[in-house]
Write an enzyme that holds these catalytic residues in place. Sequence first.
Site, PDB file in Angstrom:
ATOM      1  CB  THR A 149      -0.915   0.039   1.241  1.00 18.45           C
ATOM      2  OG1 THR A 149      -0.144   0.453   2.386  1.00 18.45           O
ATOM      3  CG2 THR A 149      -1.530  -1.333   1.523  1.00 18.45           C
ATOM      4  CB  CYS A 150       0.223   4.854  -0.271  1.00 16.34           C
ATOM      5  SG  CYS A 150      -1.036   5.181   0.978  1.00 16.34           S
ATOM      6  CG  ASN A 151       0.657   5.207   4.685  1.00 12.54           C
ATOM      7  OD1 ASN A 151       1.544   6.005   4.376  1.00 12.54           O
ATOM      8  ND2 ASN A 151      -0.568   5.590   4.962  1.00 12.54           N
ATOM      9  CD  GLU A 196      -6.770   3.028   6.265  1.00 15.38           C
ATOM     10  OE1 GLU A 196      -7.651   3.078   5.398  1.00 15.38           O
ATOM     11  OE2 GLU A 196      -5.696   2.429   6.128  1.00 15.38           O
ATOM     12  N   GLY A 197     -10.841   2.518   6.723  1.00 17.74           N
ATOM     13  CA  GLY A 197     -11.425   1.317   6.144  1.00 17.74           C
ATOM     14  C   GLY A 197     -10.709   0.758   4.936  1.00 17.74           C
TER      15      GLY A 197
END
Length: 441
Positions: free
Chosen positions: A49-51, A114-115
Site C-alpha cells: 500500500t502507500c503506507n 481507516e477502512g
Amino acid sequence: MHIAVVGLSHRTAPVEVREKLSIPEELVERSFNNLKKIDQILEVSILSTCNRLEIYSLVKDPQLGIEAIKSFLLEFSGLEDEILSPHLFNYVQEKAVSHVMRVSAGLDSLVLGEGQILSQVKKMVRLGQDHHSLGPILNRLLTQAVSTGKRVRSETNLGTGAVSISSAAVELAQLKLGQAHGRDQLMTLETEKVAVVGAGRMSRLLLQHLQSKGCCSLTLLNRTRKRAEDLSAAFPDIQIDCQLIDELDSCLSLSTLVFTSTAANEPIIDAEKLINIDRKPLLRLIDIGVPRNISSDAKSVSGIESHDVDDLQEVVSRNQEARQKLALEAEGLIEEECRVFLEWWDSLAAVPTINCLRSSLESIRKEELQKALSRMGPDFSARERKVVEALSKGIINKILHTPVTKLRAPQSRNDRRDSLDVIEKLFNLDVSSSLNKPKNN
C-alpha cells in the site's frame, strides 16, 4: 514451520524509502515468482500500500527465512543494506499473527480505523490465491484477519467517522488555507482553483471529500480521457473539466490547489517544470501517491507549498487522541481472534499422531477383516462382505472419535504434548517414520 512477517511502514520508514518498495501491478507476478523460488518459504503473500510493504510467509526456519526475504527486499529496492535495514521490522509466530490482525483492523494505520486497509488485506488474500502461493496455514490466517477487520468495525465504534488518506489530504488543504489566513482552523475550498491528477480509486475518494468540503468545480487530468470522464460521471454535482495529462503544465499554471494520485513510478512534477511555467503566486501541491508523483525538489521553488503522505500526520494528530480511546475497544476482540487462530495452529501438532494412529488401526482392521472373511468360505455373499467391512470401519471410527476430539480440543502445548506422548507409547506409534514415508502416487 513458522509464521513470519517482514516489512516496513509509515511507522518505521519515510516515504522516500517506502516508495522504493512499492510494487507496481506489472511487477507483482515476478515478485511472487521470486519469493516462491526461495527454499525457506513454504507459503507467502504480499501486502503493498502507500503506507506499507509487508511480506507474510510460512518459513522452515525463522532466522533463515527472514534473511532470505530481506535479501529479496534489498534486491527489489536497489537500496544498500545500511540504508534499508534500519527501517525494516520482522515478527514471528504470535507477534506476526497479532500484527496482521491489527493491520486488518486499522489499528496500525496512519489514520486509526481507516477502512481502506481492509480492502487491501482482502486483495493480499486474493493475490496469494491467484498466484498459488497460499497453503492451509497462511490462507487460514489471512482469511481470519479479514474477518477480524470486519468484526472490529461492526462491533466497535473505531470505524465510525474514521478518515482516510484521501480525506486527510483534503483536510490538510483546508488547514493550510486556514493557516495562510492566520487561523488554525479548516477553511472551505469554494474559492480554490482545484485540480486532481489521476482517476483511480484514491482520486475517486478525493472527489467525494472535495465535494463534501465545498468544492463545486475542478479539473481532472488522466492518461486516458475515458477513465477521467467515467469518474466525472459519478459526480454530477461537481463541474469537472476532464483533460489529458498532457495538459498538466497548463493546469498547473491555472490552479491554486493540486492533488496528485497516479500510478506513475517516477515524479510527474518537479522543480524544473514548476520554474518554467507561468503560475499563480501560491500553488499548493498535495501528493498522496507512492511512489511520489511530485519530486522532493518542488519544495525548493518559491511560491510552491508541496506536501506528501508523510505530511498528513499533521491532520491526523488533531483527532488521534480520541481515536486512541476508541482503539481500546478493538484490542480485546483482536486478542480473542489471535487466541482462536493460535489454538487452531497448536492443534495441528496433533495431526501427524492422529494420522499415524488412524493408519495403524486401519492396518489392523484390514488384517483382521481378511482373516474373518477367509474363514467364512465361498458361501459368504458380496453383500454380506460389504456389511462386515462397514461394521469394522464403524468400530474403528468410534474408537478414534474420543481421543481425536480430545487431541484437537484447545489446551496448553504441554498438555497436548503429554497426551500425544501417551498415545504414541500406548499404541507403539513411530510418528517420525510415518512423516518421512514417501506418499503413494
